[in-house]
Design an enzyme around this catalytic site. Sequence first.
Site, PDB file in Angstrom:
ATOM      1  CG  ASP A  54       1.544  -4.731   0.328  1.00  0.00           C
ATOM      2  OD1 ASP A  54       0.780  -4.633  -0.806  1.00  0.00           O
ATOM      3  OD2 ASP A  54       1.955  -3.926   0.928  1.00  0.00           O
TER       4      ASP A  54
ATOM      5  NE  ARG B  51       5.352  -3.755  -1.214  1.00  0.00           N
ATOM      6  CZ  ARG B  51       4.522  -4.476  -2.031  1.00  0.00           C
ATOM      7  NH1 ARG B  51       3.393  -3.903  -2.423  1.00  0.00           N
ATOM      8  NH2 ARG B  51       4.728  -5.702  -1.955  1.00  0.00           N
TER       9      ARG B  51
ATOM     10  CG  HIS C  45      -3.442  -5.191  -2.595  1.00  0.00           C
ATOM     11  ND1 HIS C  45      -3.713  -4.155  -3.244  1.00  0.00           N
ATOM     12  CD2 HIS C  45      -2.371  -5.210  -2.217  1.00  0.00           C
ATOM     13  CE1 HIS C  45      -2.845  -3.266  -3.060  1.00  0.00           C
ATOM     14  NE2 HIS C  45      -1.769  -3.873  -2.703  1.00  0.00           N
TER      15      HIS C  45
ATOM     16  CG  HIS D 204      -2.449  -0.742   0.241  1.00  0.00           C
ATOM     17  ND1 HIS D 204      -1.968  -1.711   1.039  1.00  0.00           N
ATOM     18  CD2 HIS D 204      -1.671  -0.612  -0.976  1.00  0.00           C
ATOM     19  CE1 HIS D 204      -1.077  -2.337   0.469  1.00  0.00           C
ATOM     20  NE2 HIS D 204      -0.709  -1.991  -0.769  1.00  0.00           N
TER      21      HIS D 204
HETATM   22  C1  SIN Z   1       1.230  -1.491  -3.336  1.00  0.00           C
HETATM   23  O1  SIN Z   1       0.256  -1.800  -3.649  1.00  0.00           O
HETATM   24  O2  SIN Z   1       2.138  -1.767  -2.672  1.00  0.00           O
HETATM   25  C2  SIN Z   1       1.570  -0.226  -4.237  1.00  0.00           C
HETATM   26  C3  SIN Z   1       0.970   1.264  -3.723  1.00  0.00           C
HETATM   27  C4  SIN Z   1       1.233   2.348  -4.633  1.00  0.00           C
HETATM   28  O3  SIN Z   1       2.007   1.895  -5.730  1.00  0.00           O
HETATM   29  O4  SIN Z   1       0.560   3.209  -4.309  1.00  0.00           O
END
Ligand code: SIN
Length: 305
Positions: free
Chosen positions: A110, A274, A108, A258
Amino acid sequence: MHDLQITPLGYAMGAEVTGLDLTKPLDDLTRRRVYDAWLKHVVLVFPGNAHLTPEQHIAFSRNFGELDTHESQAPETLLEGNREILVVSNKPRAGRPSQTRNTGRNWHTDLSYSLRPAKAAALLCKEKPAVGGDTMWANLTMAYETLSPKMQAIIADMEAVHDVTLVRGLNQRDPALVADMRRRNPPVVHPMVRVHPETGRKSLLAGERVSHILGLTEDESQALLGFLNQHATSPEFVFRHRWRVGDIVLWDNRCTCHVALPDFDQTQPRHMLRCSMKGEAEGRLAEAGPAATKEQMIQTVASLS
Ligand code: SIN
């Protein structure tokens, strides 16, 4: 002046940045050098930041854009007292299973399910399992540029619907919070090809949270999305990061997707914080209704003949 070092880590993207003290503001020259390195390498790793306070994490992230205050997320998933920080963690919160314990489990970009997909994110690793729990990024500029000119022309004006209900593992979360996520994020439309507002390069906006491509039948849509997602996430375009406690990874969300890998012992904590930077591009709300099925097309043709 910092003793800044930038060391490439991967072919598709990725570089490690050392010689910075992120507890202090970056001076203008250093900020410019880091920003340029970020545009060039797309994913930057800043090691040794376990001690960063939430305020320092936020201040560092602000070097890369205005911070999202996460209106698209349930308040229970944010750090108490800091709307700018999403807690991505499998550690229970307030005696309940964490609602972000399975965040990011399919490819995805973000917040693509919102009207303004994020510009960037800065993810700080506070705790990690002994092995596994890596994150992989795919370079969507490379993915776009390696399509044939014919395929680039085919998708040039296409738009796709991004749908929060396609977040993998949503059905394992608290139904009330899921309903809240759905209410906050009705399906939205974004172009399939994006132009990076700073580099001017085109990239693909695909991923596993796209329900369908507008104007195609369900079968056509699934076939094309399947091909594009497989192409975009092929190993040549992927950078994989093995986390160390204290790493901050900063990525450009405007040209990547990612996935957070669940390949670890879930009884061990994986605890990440995050910050997301607000994106520049705006999508629009999708009109109701999925792609037409083959049966519907047959009926349409029959009614015309
Ligand atoms: C996310 O998708 O932003 C999380 C990525 C992660 O936890 O590695």
